[in-house]
Write an enzyme that holds these catalytic residues in place. Structure first.
Site, PDB file in Angstrom:
ATOM      1  N   SER A  34      -3.740   8.670   2.854  1.00 39.02           N
ATOM      2  CA  SER A  34      -3.484   8.230   4.228  1.00 39.02           C
ATOM      3  C   SER A  34      -2.232   8.910   4.794  1.00 39.02           C
ATOM      4  O   SER A  34      -2.172  10.133   4.849  1.00 39.02           O
ATOM      5  CB  SER A  34      -3.383   6.697   4.264  1.00 39.02           C
ATOM      6  N   ASP A  61     -15.021   4.929   5.684  1.00 41.94           N
ATOM      7  CA  ASP A  61     -13.648   4.810   6.181  1.00 41.94           C
ATOM      8  C   ASP A  61     -13.638   4.469   7.675  1.00 41.94           C
ATOM      9  O   ASP A  61     -14.197   5.195   8.489  1.00 41.94           O
ATOM     10  CB  ASP A  61     -12.895   6.124   5.941  1.00 41.94           C
ATOM     11  N   HIS A 101     -11.352   3.084   3.541  1.00 43.65           N
ATOM     12  CA  HIS A 101     -10.123   3.872   3.560  1.00 43.65           C
ATOM     13  C   HIS A 101      -9.322   3.706   2.273  1.00 43.65           C
ATOM     14  O   HIS A 101      -8.676   4.642   1.817  1.00 43.65           O
ATOM     15  CB  HIS A 101      -9.282   3.438   4.765  1.00 43.65           C
TER      16      HIS A 101
END
Length: 336
Positions: A145, A276, A304
């Site tokens: 991320s 995601d 995610h």
């Protein structure tokens, strides 16, 4: 005799009473204790290093190998080094692994906005690498991320430090398909104030549950007391999280990875959860279009938070890639 039994019973009951009391009144403390126990079970020692007056908090296990590169793992926004514990549980015990708290997070120094932009974080992580001597031998860098955005820019700026790179659902790209989170972000973009709710900065138990649903394809079913503990540990940091958030979604940082893709020269792996909702899986194709030799591993039935939802799979595809690079390096040395 009866008194002895009563005393023994009281001693045995005390840990149970402490546990129940902690669960009811201090669930956040209990969760921290649980992470401490898990780190200890996995053989991870928490350490500190310094670059001038700046302090980094990290944990590590093992020692650098002769052929296998060390792993440096960078966590995502508002998380900590502990987010990697489920993955480390499935890594080879002899693998040298280092996890650091990102700038301002958990035990690492909290300074100012200049350290929270993507470029600022990259500079601080480079200082960390030098402070612990990781740069003495090329290492494998992993980021997820926000940490994936940082890792990608790090690879572009400091290629000689790395043997290879893994990006897990990285932020920082221009995504052809907008995710649920990006749509929400655009709604907030014109007027983000203290009163506005940012999906990744929950203020209530309900908002925390909503964040878990956003980040996970199959959200964990957590008891209310555990949710209370998670929220209690996050709330004191919400002002800091907002400051970081404003930096990483600002014009200078939002597309940092996209802007640096053409500078990445090390072997690259991309891991992405197919479902995601934070940053769409189409980002994997964006990276592969810019860097055709990229290895892409899409994980089905996963959102995610690949690290949380599929830690065994994450560890497997990561180590398969690292091992494959070792074989390629060995062949190259023979040919030369």
């Amino acid at each position: 005799m009866r008194l002895g039994i009563m005393l023994t019973g009281g001693i045995l009951l005390l840990p149970v009473l402490v546990f129940v009391t902690s669960l009811l009144f201090w669930p956040g403390v209990l969760l921290k204790a649980y992470n401490w126990y898990w780190r200890r079970r996995l053989g991870l020692g928490v350490r500190y290093s310094h670059s001038g007056s700046y302090r980094f908090c990290y944990f590590s296990r093992g020692t650098p190998g002769e052929t296998t590169p060390s792993l440096l793992l960078l966590h995502g926004f508002s998380a900590s080094k502990d987010m990697w514990l489920p993955v480390i549980n499935f890594l080879p015990k002899e693998q040298h692994v280092v996890c650091v708290d990102m700038p301002g997070h958990e035990g690492t120094s909290r300074t100012g906005a200049e350290d929270y932009s993507i470029q600022g974080q990259v500079s601080r992580i480079h200082q960390f690498v030098q402070s612990v001597g990781l740069h003495e031998r090329p290492f494998h860098l992993v980021g997820t991320s926000m940490g994936g955005n940082v890792a990608g820019v790090y690879a572009a700026r400091y290629p000689s430090d790395l043997s290879s790179l893994t990006l897990v659902c990285p932020a920082g790209l221009i995504y052809p398909t907008e995710s649920k989170f990006i749509v929400r972000l655009k709604e907030l973009e014109q007027n983000i104030t203290q009163e506005k709710s940012i999906p990744l900065i929950p203020r209530t138990a309900q908002e925390l549950e909503d964040m878990l649903k956003l980040c996970c394809h199959t959200p964990p079913r957590l008891p209310q007391q555990v949710l209370r503990g998670l929220l209690a540990n996050r709330l004191p940091n919400n002002d800091f999280y907002r400051e970081v958030f404003m930096e990483i979604v600002g014009e200078e940082s939002r597309h940092s990875l996209q802007d640096h893709l053409h500078l990445i020269t090390v072997p690259l792996q991309v891991i992405w959860g197919r479902q995601d909702q934070v940053v769409d899986v189409c980002g994997a194709a964006v990276i592969q279009a810019a860097l055709p030799h990229t290895q892409v591993d899409v994980v089905d039935n996963c959102g995610h938070s690949v690290v949380l939802e599929r830690p065994r799979k994450m560890a497997q595809v990561l180590m398969d890639f690292v091992s494959a690079q070792e074989v390629c390096d060995a062949k190259s040395k023979k040919l030369s």
